[in-house]
Design a protein around this motif. Structure first.
Motif, PDB file in Angstrom:
ATOM      1  N   UNK A 201       0.817  -1.214   0.000  1.00 30.21           N
ATOM      2  CA  UNK A 201       0.000   0.000   0.000  1.00 30.21           C
ATOM      3  C   UNK A 201       0.852   1.266   0.000  1.00 30.21           C
ATOM      4  N   UNK A 202       0.378   2.287  -0.722  1.00 31.37           N
ATOM      5  CA  UNK A 202       0.878   3.653  -0.595  1.00 31.37           C
ATOM      6  C   UNK A 202      -0.085   4.368   0.353  1.00 31.37           C
ATOM      7  N   UNK A 203       0.456   4.919   1.449  1.00 30.80           N
ATOM      8  CA  UNK A 203      -0.356   5.328   2.595  1.00 30.80           C
ATOM      9  C   UNK A 203      -0.125   6.790   2.939  1.00 30.80           C
ATOM     10  N   UNK A 204      -1.184   7.461   3.384  1.00 32.12           N
ATOM     11  CA  UNK A 204      -1.049   8.764   4.040  1.00 32.12           C
ATOM     12  C   UNK A 204      -1.602   8.639   5.443  1.00 32.12           C
ATOM     13  N   UNK A 205      -0.854   9.124   6.427  1.00 26.66           N
ATOM     14  CA  UNK A 205      -1.309   9.162   7.813  1.00 26.66           C
ATOM     15  C   UNK A 205      -1.599  10.612   8.189  1.00 26.66           C
ATOM     16  N   UNK A 265      -4.872  13.910  -5.665  1.00 28.76           N
ATOM     17  CA  UNK A 265      -6.193  14.189  -6.236  1.00 28.76           C
ATOM     18  C   UNK A 265      -6.558  13.200  -7.329  1.00 28.76           C
ATOM     19  N   UNK A 266      -5.553  12.694  -8.014  1.00 28.95           N
ATOM     20  CA  UNK A 266      -5.802  11.771  -9.107  1.00 28.95           C
ATOM     21  C   UNK A 266      -5.912  10.321  -8.694  1.00 28.95           C
ATOM     22  N   UNK A 267      -5.828  10.042  -7.376  1.00 26.04           N
ATOM     23  CA  UNK A 267      -6.000   8.680  -6.902  1.00 26.04           C
ATOM     24  C   UNK A 267      -4.712   7.947  -6.601  1.00 26.04           C
ATOM     25  N   UNK A 268      -3.623   8.648  -6.336  1.00 26.64           N
ATOM     26  CA  UNK A 268      -2.334   8.005  -6.079  1.00 26.64           C
ATOM     27  C   UNK A 268      -2.257   7.222  -4.790  1.00 26.64           C
ATOM     28  N   UNK A 269      -3.139   7.532  -3.826  1.00 25.66           N
ATOM     29  CA  UNK A 269      -3.102   6.850  -2.529  1.00 25.66           C
ATOM     30  C   UNK A 269      -3.965   5.595  -2.541  1.00 25.66           C
ATOM     31  N   UNK A 270      -3.409   4.498  -2.065  1.00 25.83           N
ATOM     32  CA  UNK A 270      -4.219   3.301  -1.863  1.00 25.83           C
ATOM     33  C   UNK A 270      -5.128   3.461  -0.649  1.00 25.83           C
ATOM     34  N   UNK A 271      -4.588   4.024   0.407  1.00 29.16           N
ATOM     35  CA  UNK A 271      -5.354   4.134   1.652  1.00 29.16           C
ATOM     36  C   UNK A 271      -4.882   5.345   2.440  1.00 29.16           C
ATOM     37  N   UNK A 272      -5.805   5.985   3.140  1.00 28.14           N
ATOM     38  CA  UNK A 272      -5.481   7.080   4.055  1.00 28.14           C
ATOM     39  C   UNK A 272      -6.066   6.746   5.415  1.00 28.14           C
ATOM     40  N   UNK A 273      -5.292   6.991   6.454  1.00 26.07           N
ATOM     41  CA  UNK A 273      -5.753   6.809   7.824  1.00 26.07           C
ATOM     42  C   UNK A 273      -5.790   8.191   8.459  1.00 26.07           C
ATOM     43  N   UNK A 274      -6.996   8.655   8.802  1.00 22.25           N
ATOM     44  CA  UNK A 274      -7.217  10.035   9.208  1.00 22.25           C
ATOM     45  C   UNK A 274      -8.022  10.092  10.505  1.00 22.25           C
TER      46      UNK A 274
END
Length: 430
Positions: A201-205, A265-274
């Motif tokens: 996964x490519x992730x943003x926390x 914005x274009x969908x680069x993230x697989x998942x974000x945990x916010x």
């Protein structure tokens, strides 16, 4: 500033961080503005508040437009009178490098926007050097854009850190030992959220409680199975927390923030945990305006609308007291204030928009786990040993749909020590 906005002393607006980042590029190029899907269905949508935070904010700053059969939010360009930027070294011609900075942000775009608006650019740097001594490949802002330089040899990397070459990318730290998180509900929530991750996964926390996910992955020695990213421009490495948020240790790459937001914005993230401050029955989330405070949304709207899968994390109630005995037992000694409410104070994430686009959305708390199913908040898991009515539903202002087969959250996640955390090989096998 928040207090002034609350007292109606200023016209207060808030737009997604990515929109503002991209807007500077549009201003620099004398283009009309930013056209984006980001913000539809949220308080930024002109059909809601249009980004307004108080009654003093009367003028519209965004517009709803239709193009190619789709609706978009249009944010018009505006002139920039002054840009204040920061770098590491400036030569006598004003050329600026950023080798000792923890992020590039929008320094170049801001300087170009101000210069092409007829404004001025003021730059603070840590040191000055002679003209011609800088490697031109390292110059991030050319001197033709800069009007004045202020040299501050004591400038800090952040509010929390004076200097750290591992946070600027000058040095690579290798595998640093990490201090395990103490066993609290924060750790339990982080562990359960980590169960939603998939290897590769490519992730943003997000800011706050989500940073615990990076800590538990490191503790369980599975950090290398995912790639963390930070909206300020970092790809890879370990995102930092608290007043170092936005910085990253050992990043693989550091980009200008506007390009990172293009990718998000274009969908680069697989998942974000916010994080979440409030959730309602439609799955809407509020993080930007609550309890008389207006902390804003940062990159939350860009991230949550761009990611394919969403995991929102937080305690079931604000200010509640929940203790763990380390053996899987949970005691609730103070209920706290409900965070699952009839209507959120402000929509930062639109549940209906997410449902229409088929996003996979989870809401993880220490007492229960919910999903957005058929456009409705649905309780799917319950913490071991808790009573559904007494310990969960009694502390919510809404009654979610109850899944026909409520599972028990893994008891191991509530225990001290390592839990043998593993990541699934695909979303279907989570």
């Amino acid at each position: 500033m928040q207090a002034m906005a609350t007292r109606e002393e200023i016209e207060a607006y808030c737009l997604p961080q990515g929109t503002l980042s991209q807007l500077l590029r549009e201003i620099a190029g004398h283009r009309p503005g930013v056209l984006t899907h980001v913000g539809l269905g949220t308080f930024v949508d002109p059909r809601q508040a249009g980004g307004r935070l108080n009654a003093a904010a009367v003028d519209p700053i965004v517009h709803l437009v239709e193009l190619h059969g789709r609706q978009w939010i249009f944010t018009p360009s505006l002139p920039i009178d002054v840009a204040i930027i920061r770098g590491s070294v400036a030569d006598d011609r004003g050329n600026i490098t950023m080798d000792k900075e923890g992020l590039f942000a929008e320094a170049l775009s801001a300087a170009q926007a101000a210069r092409n608006s007829g404004g001025i650019v003021l730059a603070q740097v840590g040191e000055r050097t002679s003209a011609g001594s800088l490697d031109p490949r390292r110059v991030k802002v050319p001197g033709v854009l800069v009007d004045a330089i202020v040299v501050d040899p004591h400038q800090r990397l952040s509010a929390a850190t004076a200097d750290d070459p591992y946070l600027t990318g000058q040095l690579h730290a290798g595998d640093l030992p990490t201090e395990p998180m103490p066993l609290t509900v924060r750790k339990v929530i982080a562990r359960r959220a980590a169960r939603e991750l998939v290897a590769g996964d490519v992730v943003n926390l997000g800011f706050g409680m989500p940073d615990g996910v990076a800590a538990v992955l490191a503790e369980e020695h599975v950090s290398d199975q995912v790639t963390f990213t930070v909206e300020q421009g970092h790809v890879g490495g370990v995102p930092q927390v608290g007043s170092n948020f936005g910085l990253c240790r050992n990043p693989d790459a550091t980009l200008d923030a506007s390009y990172q937001f293009d990718w998000y914005d274009g969908g680069g993230l697989d998942v974000a945990i916010l994080s979440f401050a409030q959730v309602d029955l439609a799955g809407n989330v509020n993080v930007g305006k609550f309890d008389g405070r207006t902390p804003g949304v940062g990159g939350f709207i860009n991230i949550s609308q761009g990611a394919r899968r969403l995991v929102f994390v937080g305690t079931l109630a604000a200010g509640g007291q929940v203790s763990l005995d380390g053996n899987g037992g949970t005691t609730i000694s103070a209920p706290g204030k409900a965070k699952f409410v009839g209507q959120v104070d402000q929509i930062s994430f639109s549940g209906p928009e997410a449902a229409r686009s088929g996003k996979d959305v989870r809401y993880v708390t220490e007492r229960a786990v919910f999903s957005l199913t058929d456009g409705q908040l649905t309780l799917t898991e319950l913490a071991p040993g808790l009573d559904l009515e007494r310990d969960v539903l009694a502390h919510m202002h809404i009654r979610p749909r109850i899944h026909h087969r409520v599972r028990t959250i893994e008891p191991a996640l509530f225990r001290a020590g390592l839990v043998g955390l593993t990541l699934a090989s695909s979303p279907e096998r989570r």
